[in-house]
Design a protein around this motif. Structure first.
Motif, short mmCIF file in Angstrom:
data_model
loop_
_atom_site.label_atom_id
_atom_site.label_comp_id
_atom_site.label_asym_id
_atom_site.label_seq_id
_atom_site.Cartn_x
_atom_site.Cartn_y
_atom_site.Cartn_z
N TRP A 95 0.87 -1.17 0.00
CA TRP A 95 0.00 0.00 0.00
C TRP A 95 0.91 1.22 0.00
O TRP A 95 1.82 1.31 0.83
CB TRP A 95 -0.82 -0.03 1.27
CG TRP A 95 -2.19 0.50 1.21
CD1 TRP A 95 -2.78 1.19 0.21
CD2 TRP A 95 -3.17 0.39 2.24
NE1 TRP A 95 -4.06 1.51 0.54
CE2 TRP A 95 -4.33 1.03 1.79
CE3 TRP A 95 -3.17 -0.18 3.50
CZ2 TRP A 95 -5.47 1.11 2.55
CZ3 TRP A 95 -4.31 -0.10 4.26
CH2 TRP A 95 -5.46 0.53 3.78
N PRO A 97 0.14 4.97 -0.03
CA PRO A 97 -0.56 6.26 -0.04
C PRO A 97 0.41 7.39 0.29
O PRO A 97 1.52 7.16 0.77
CB PRO A 97 -1.59 6.10 1.09
CG PRO A 97 -0.87 5.23 2.07
CD PRO A 97 -0.09 4.25 1.21
N LEU A 108 -7.67 5.45 5.53
CA LEU A 108 -7.31 4.87 4.24
C LEU A 108 -8.41 3.95 3.73
O LEU A 108 -8.65 3.89 2.53
CB LEU A 108 -5.99 4.10 4.35
CG LEU A 108 -4.75 4.98 4.53
CD1 LEU A 108 -3.56 4.14 4.92
CD2 LEU A 108 -4.47 5.76 3.26
#
Length: 109
Positions: A95, A97, A108
């Protein structure tokens, strides 16, 4: 554009969160979840009468079983903290971000 106001509700445990949600439901008070507040400007605006409720105090890793590749974490845990815990065992979440040290799992998701 009106920015949501930071939350005044900040339950510190799952039990407190459940009590807060039950009280709000009984009173007909809408709530808006609030993680780190980094992306509150995205998406549709919350109802004007919705009260923000913070998940910041719900920032614990509850259980981690590296051999099973499972981890249980509360909504206020930052992705950075989670990744640091996983990294100790050569694991990670794929992930990526922006601002992982600030972004919370709840935000998230």
């Amino acid at each position: 554009m009106n920015q949501p106001q930071p939350p005044t509700l900040a339950p510190g445990s799952a039990a407190e969160l459940a009590e807060t949600l039950a009280a709000a439901a009984a009173a007909g008070q809408p709530l808006t979840p609030w993680g780190a507040g980094t992306l509150q400007h995205l998406g549709g605006p919350p109802s004007p009468d919705a009260q923000p409720i913070s998940t910041a105090a719900l920032g614990r890793i509850v259980e981690y079983a590296p051999a099973d590749l499972t981890i249980t974490a509360e909504a206020g845990v930052t992705l950075g903290e989670l990744q640091a815990t996983l990294r100790q065992r050569g694991q990670w979440l794929p992930w990526d971000p922006a601002a992982p040290e600030q972004a919370t799992l709840g935000g998230l998701l």
